[in-house]
Design a protein around this motif. Structure first.
Motif, PDB file in Angstrom:
ATOM      1  N   ILE A 130       0.826  -1.213   0.000  1.00 34.70           N
ATOM      2  CA  ILE A 130       0.000   0.000   0.000  1.00 34.70           C
ATOM      3  C   ILE A 130       0.861   1.264   0.000  1.00 34.70           C
ATOM      4  CG2 ILE A 130      -2.007  -1.149   0.993  1.00 34.70           C
ATOM      5  CD1 ILE A 130      -1.427   0.292   3.642  1.00 34.70           C
ATOM      6  N   ALA A 131       2.101   1.146   0.458  1.00 35.82           N
ATOM      7  CA  ALA A 131       3.010   2.302   0.433  1.00 35.82           C
ATOM      8  C   ALA A 131       3.350   2.698  -1.004  1.00 35.82           C
ATOM      9  CB  ALA A 131       4.288   1.991   1.216  1.00 35.82           C
ATOM     10  N   ARG A 132       3.205   1.765  -1.939  1.00 32.85           N
ATOM     11  CA  ARG A 132       3.512   2.037  -3.350  1.00 32.85           C
ATOM     12  C   ARG A 132       2.304   2.519  -4.159  1.00 32.85           C
ATOM     13  NH1 ARG A 132       6.906  -2.736  -2.619  1.00 32.85           N
ATOM     14  NH2 ARG A 132       5.226  -4.064  -3.308  1.00 32.85           N
ATOM     15  N   LEU A 133       1.139   2.613  -3.530  1.00 29.47           N
ATOM     16  CA  LEU A 133      -0.059   3.033  -4.255  1.00 29.47           C
ATOM     17  C   LEU A 133       0.011   4.510  -4.629  1.00 29.47           C
ATOM     18  CD1 LEU A 133      -2.813   1.159  -2.204  1.00 29.47           C
ATOM     19  CD2 LEU A 133      -1.847   0.515  -4.434  1.00 29.47           C
ATOM     20  N   ASP A 134      -0.541   4.830  -5.784  1.00 34.88           N
ATOM     21  CA  ASP A 134      -0.557   6.190  -6.324  1.00 34.88           C
ATOM     22  C   ASP A 134      -1.520   7.068  -5.513  1.00 34.88           C
ATOM     23  OD1 ASP A 134      -0.882   8.522  -7.831  1.00 34.88           O
ATOM     24  OD2 ASP A 134      -1.121   7.452  -9.729  1.00 34.88           O
ATOM     25  N   PRO A 135      -1.020   8.152  -4.914  1.00 34.59           N
ATOM     26  CA  PRO A 135      -1.893   9.008  -4.112  1.00 34.59           C
ATOM     27  C   PRO A 135      -2.901   9.814  -4.933  1.00 34.59           C
ATOM     28  CG  PRO A 135       0.302   9.945  -4.246  1.00 34.59           C
ATOM     29  CD  PRO A 135       0.364   8.596  -4.903  1.00 34.59           C
TER      30      PRO A 135
END
Length: 116
Positions: free
Chosen positions: A65-70
């Motif tokens: 989830i840290a790599r998900l696009d904000p």
């Protein structure tokens, strides 16, 4: 009238933060991401068309989830809405726009396309 209806359907209570399936189906845009937070085995038995699988219980869930696009909107579901509620809160804590859309069977009854 439609605006008022959507407000009523999206209203949350102290016991539930689930976005109703009908609202999800109306709101979903092509660039939105649908995440199934169940196990890979559960995902293989049937999932929403176009969903990706990020198992909430997997050791690398937080890394994923840290790599998900904000800049994207995320809709999360599971079997009953419990795990997806937990996962949606974790995404929101990271500043992401995330919604718990509940359980797979309820989504199917509302007309969501299921891949089996």
């Amino acid at each position: 009238m439609w605006t008022r209806l959507l407000e009523v359907l999206t209203r949350t209570s102290a016991t539930s933060d689930v976005l109703r399936p009908e609202v999800f189906l109306h709101r979903r845009r092509p660039n939105d991401v649908v995440i199934d937070v169940r196990t890979p085995e559960e995902f293989a038995q049937g999932h929403l068309e176009g969903a990706i699988n990020l198992d909430l219980m997997a050791p690398d869930f937080h890394e994923n989830i840290a790599r998900l696009d904000p800049n994207r909107t995320y809709y999360l579901y599971c079997r009953s809405g419990n795990r997806s509620g937990q996962a949606a809160r974790l995404l929101r804590e990271r500043g992401l726009e995330a919604y718990n859309i509940g359980g797979l069977e309820e989504l199917a009854r509302a007309g969501a396309s299921i891949v089996r």
